[in-house]
Design an enzyme around this catalytic site. Sequence first.
Site, short mmCIF file in Angstrom:
data_model
loop_
_atom_site.label_atom_id
_atom_site.label_comp_id
_atom_site.label_asym_id
_atom_site.label_seq_id
_atom_site.Cartn_x
_atom_site.Cartn_y
_atom_site.Cartn_z
N ILE A 154 43.11 68.97 29.04
CA ILE A 154 42.53 67.63 29.18
C ILE A 154 42.50 66.93 27.82
CG2 ILE A 154 40.52 66.27 29.90
CD1 ILE A 154 39.80 68.43 31.87
N GLY A 155 42.13 67.68 26.76
CA GLY A 155 42.06 67.08 25.42
C GLY A 155 43.40 66.47 25.00
N ARG B 214 38.46 76.85 35.20
CA ARG B 214 38.45 77.82 36.31
C ARG B 214 39.81 78.46 36.53
NH1 ARG B 214 36.37 75.31 41.75
NH2 ARG B 214 37.08 73.28 41.01
N ARG C 53 33.00 76.61 39.76
CA ARG C 53 32.67 75.96 38.48
C ARG C 53 31.48 76.66 37.83
NH1 ARG C 53 33.89 71.71 42.14
NH2 ARG C 53 35.60 70.42 41.42
N HIS D 221 28.74 67.61 40.55
CA HIS D 221 30.19 67.82 40.65
C HIS D 221 30.42 69.23 41.15
CE1 HIS D 221 34.38 67.46 39.81
NE2 HIS D 221 34.38 68.36 38.84
O1 TXD Z 1 35.55 66.48 36.58
C1 TXD Z 1 35.39 67.23 35.66
N1 TXD Z 1 34.30 67.12 34.91
C2 TXD Z 1 36.38 68.27 35.35
C3 TXD Z 1 36.00 69.31 34.42
C4 TXD Z 1 37.67 68.29 35.92
C5 TXD Z 1 38.58 69.24 35.55
C6 TXD Z 1 38.29 70.28 34.58
N2 TXD Z 1 36.97 70.28 34.10
C7 TXD Z 1 36.55 71.18 33.03
O2 TXD Z 1 37.00 70.69 31.78
C8 TXD Z 1 37.10 72.58 33.06
O3 TXD Z 1 36.42 73.37 34.02
C9 TXD Z 1 36.84 73.04 31.63
O4 TXD Z 1 35.49 73.44 31.51
C10 TXD Z 1 37.06 71.75 30.82
C11 TXD Z 1 38.34 71.73 30.02
O5 TXD Z 1 39.44 71.88 30.86
P1 TXD Z 1 40.93 72.08 30.25
O6 TXD Z 1 41.85 72.19 31.40
O7 TXD Z 1 41.20 71.09 29.18
O8 TXD Z 1 40.76 73.53 29.58
P2 TXD Z 1 41.63 74.20 28.41
O9 TXD Z 1 43.05 73.73 28.49
O10 TXD Z 1 41.36 75.65 28.44
O11 TXD Z 1 41.00 73.57 27.09
C12 TXD Z 1 39.76 73.93 26.62
C13 TXD Z 1 39.86 73.95 25.12
C14 TXD Z 1 40.79 75.05 24.58
O12 TXD Z 1 41.79 74.47 23.76
C15 TXD Z 1 39.85 75.97 23.79
O13 TXD Z 1 40.46 76.53 22.63
C16 TXD Z 1 38.75 75.00 23.41
O14 TXD Z 1 38.56 74.20 24.58
N3 TXD Z 1 37.51 75.64 23.04
C17 TXD Z 1 36.69 75.12 22.12
N4 TXD Z 1 36.78 74.00 21.38
C18 TXD Z 1 35.78 73.76 20.52
N5 TXD Z 1 34.71 74.57 20.36
C19 TXD Z 1 34.58 75.70 21.09
N6 TXD Z 1 33.53 76.49 20.93
C20 TXD Z 1 35.60 76.01 22.02
N7 TXD Z 1 35.80 77.04 22.88
C21 TXD Z 1 36.96 76.79 23.51
#
Ligand code: TXD
Length: 319
Positions: free
Chosen positions: A14-15, A83, A89, A176
């Site tokens: 997402i980022g 997930r 979730r 959610h």
């Molecule tokens: O509607 C909604 N709110 C959502 C939420 C819809 C879809 C997904 N949703 C949630 O977003 C999902 O369940 C996850 O909890 C987040 C992020 O999803 P994404 O698909 O972007 O996950 P990734 O690709 O695993 O990215 C998470 C990043 C990854 O690069 C890790 O290295 C980083 O988070 N990460 C951190 N960054 C900073 N600080 C810490 N502590 C950290 N730990 C992991």
Amino acid sequence: MARNKIALIGAGQIGGTLAHLAGIRQLGEVVLFDVVDGVPQGKALDLSQSAPVEAYAPKFKGANEYAEIKDADVVIVTAGVPRKPGMSRDDLIEINLKVMEQVGAGLRKYAPEAFVICVTNPLDAMVWALQKTSGLPRNKVVGMAGVLDSARFRYFLSEEFDVSPQDIHTMVLGGHGDTMVPLIRYSSVAGIPLADLIKMRWITQKRLDEIVQRTRDGGAEIVGLLKTGSAYYAPAAAALDMAESYLHDKKRVLPAAAYLNGEYGVKGIYAGVPVIISAKGVERVIELDLTSAEKDALLHSVQAVKNLVEICQRIAPNL
Ligand code: TXD
């Protein structure tokens, strides 16, 4: 004119998508922050190299230090774990709560004036934790879920009716999760209520119920297909709509996880309700005149959020 600064905490699926969209929509300079060394830097460099082709002015930076988010105008938090198939979730709570503690400390120190949009799941509990750990004002910390859930509902209805999703308005309330409340009464096609469309024989109640259920399961359907993670294109687009409403003082009326202070009879937690997002943050929580069935469904959903918040408080009693 100084550019807006958008900090993205979590440079995963997402980022990365958020950074790309923020570039295309020309929202400002973007800092991608992650704990993994190299990933935010690599994505920032890749995005910078797309700028000549996309014709936007590049300003992408990758970082592993919170100091880099200093004075951000908007912070979007996706840090944590997503997930995998078979997980709910809520299974993410323990790991992601620890992540929120770190992110909250970073925000408190470096971006206390920011408008913060939490995306990390389980959303309603994590945005609550992020507000607590950061200490930022409650109207400046919101959660993104409703815009996504509504967009899913809109898309499914547009497919069903074979009309543009742009002309479909929907409202999804509550947490959610499986208890979210897609509100049929406040959903329409170009202003025509869904109840009228049933009378006009565009759709049956049974088919509408199936679409409501598919909306509730919208996230799991994608997790099941991807197998390695969860949705990211639509979540990123949805979060950026909220950011844009703040940055450009658009006063959009959007469903968001907002802090409730008595509205809907709920106090002290975050849950999905319609809000107005302006340059002040959450300017107003809109309190709909719900029927008793709708109110029951909302309170059932709120109870699910309360249960998650209690788990958070057991894990971290200081919150
Ligand atoms: O509607 C909604 N709110 C959502 C939420 C819809 C879809 C997904 N949703 C949630 O977003 C999902 O369940 C996850 O909890 C987040 C992020 O999803 P994404 O698909 O972007 O996950 P990734 O690709 O695993 O990215 C998470 C990043 C990854 O690069 C890790 O290295 C980083 O988070 N990460 C951190 N960054 C900073 N600080 C810490 N502590 C950290 N730990 C992991």
